[in-house]
Design an enzyme around this catalytic site. Structure first.
Site, PDB file in Angstrom:
ATOM      1  N   ASP A 176      -2.112  -1.492  10.652  1.00  0.00           N
ATOM      2  CA  ASP A 176      -2.364  -1.469   9.204  1.00  0.00           C
ATOM      3  C   ASP A 176      -3.006  -2.758   8.685  1.00  0.00           C
ATOM      4  OD1 ASP A 176      -1.386   1.051   8.804  1.00  0.00           O
ATOM      5  OD2 ASP A 176       0.555   0.423   8.008  1.00  0.00           O
TER       6      ASP A 176
ATOM      7  N   LYS B 248       0.848  -1.201   0.000  1.00  0.00           N
ATOM      8  CA  LYS B 248       0.000   0.000   0.000  1.00  0.00           C
ATOM      9  C   LYS B 248       0.878   1.244   0.000  1.00  0.00           C
ATOM     10  CE  LYS B 248       0.796   1.176   4.580  1.00  0.00           C
ATOM     11  NZ  LYS B 248       1.712   2.261   4.980  1.00  0.00           N
TER      12      LYS B 248
END
Ligand code: C5P
Length: 291
Positions: free
Chosen positions: A135, A10
């Site tokens: 995350d 990401k």
């Protein structure tokens, strides 16, 4: 039978730190985006226990790997009377702010759910993912998504327009905990207007139309000279929208067409420069399993 999965990285296209929390973490407002850079995770049922082997980029410690911890947490919550052998082919830079370890953990949770048929709903993986790291929940969702709280309160938004981006990889790993610990106290800032607009369903025609920043960037540039040197070199070579991802040290940018080879030569020795593109949520799901 073994199965293989792509475990995508990401970027934090935008990251605001809005204060320190009582639990020691920081309160974030962030815009997550999946990119097509990925690790490969092989999952093979075993009689018992969790085993992990790795190849590719070097990992600091295999015994404390988030992928094995994810498997152990899965079996603790949903005992399957079995174990698993995991192999991690590591391509996502470690300590780069690209979420590689968190992505691997989410991939393992999704793979074990698929393999062992529990839990019934993906949403039940959520608390296990949150306990593994701030995350990890985002990677159960993928695509474009807003993150609140520690980054683990995730709201999926319509995928942003696809964009080619380059990721520069400085020859240094940055510790997320050290960056957050070094952050100066800052007055509480309002939520960025572009994030509010995205939450309300606004779809900018391209990333160039987004107001992007990263509150961790000044601290990292001031304290990690290797990252600062790559940042300066990118700016001087005509890269546009240069930003740190997460706590770094990777930087992403838009490069003029056809300029990659020339710009790569102007970066400090040992710096990687990867061509990548953003991936929407459906594409992430469609490409997760390697045929
Ligand atoms: O959750 P994760 O293990 O990825 O976070 C690593 C470290 O980064 C935490 O231990 C904490 O020190 C810091 N952090 C923070 N605020 C966040 C996320 C991480 O202070 N929202």
């Amino acid at each position: 039978m073994r199965s293989r999965y792509r475990s995508f990285a990401k970027l934090n296209l935008h990251l605001q730190v809005v204060g320190r929390r009582r639990d020691g973490y920081h309160e974030l407002r962030t815009l997550f985006q999946t990119i097509d850079l990925h690790d490969l995770v092989t999952v093979e049922p075993a009689v018992r226990g969790v085993e992990l082997t790795t190849s590719g980029l070097e990992l600091p410690s295999a015994s404390d790997n988030l992928a094995s911890r994810a498997a152990a947490a899965y079996f603790e919550r949903w005992p399957a009377g079995a174990g698993v052998r995991l192999h991690l082919e590591k391509r996502i830079p470690v300590g780069g702010g690209l979420g590689g370890g968190s992505s691997n953990a989410a991939t393992v949770l999704l793979a074990l759910r698929e393999r062992f048929g529990a839990p019934a709903a993906v949403a039940e993986l959520w608390p296990v993912a949150r306990a593994l790291g701030a995350d990890v929940p985002y990677f159960l969702v993928g695509g474009s998504a807003l993150g609140f709280g520690r980054g683990d309160e995730v709201v999926a938004i319509p995928d942003l327009a696809e964009q080619e981006l380059h990721v520069a990889v400085p020859a240094v790993a940055v510790s997320t905990a050290a960056v957050f610990a070094a952050l100066p106290e800052s007055p509480e800032a309002p939520l960025a207007a572009s994030l509010l607009a995205l939450a309300a369903g606004w779809a900018p025609p391209s990333l160039a139309g987004l107001e992007l920043w990263n509150d961790l960037q000044p601290t990292v540039l001031a304290s990690v000279p290797e990252v600062n040197a790559v940042y300066t070199a990118l700016l001087r070579s005509g890269a546009v929208g240069v930003r740190l991802s997460g706590s770094g040290g990777c930087l992403f940018a838009r490069l003029p067409a056809g300029a990659q080879a020339e710009i790569a030569q102007r970066l400090p020795a040992g710096t990687g420069l990867l061509a990548t593109r953003t991936l929407g949520r459906l594409e992430v799901a469609a490409r997760r399993t390697v045929a």
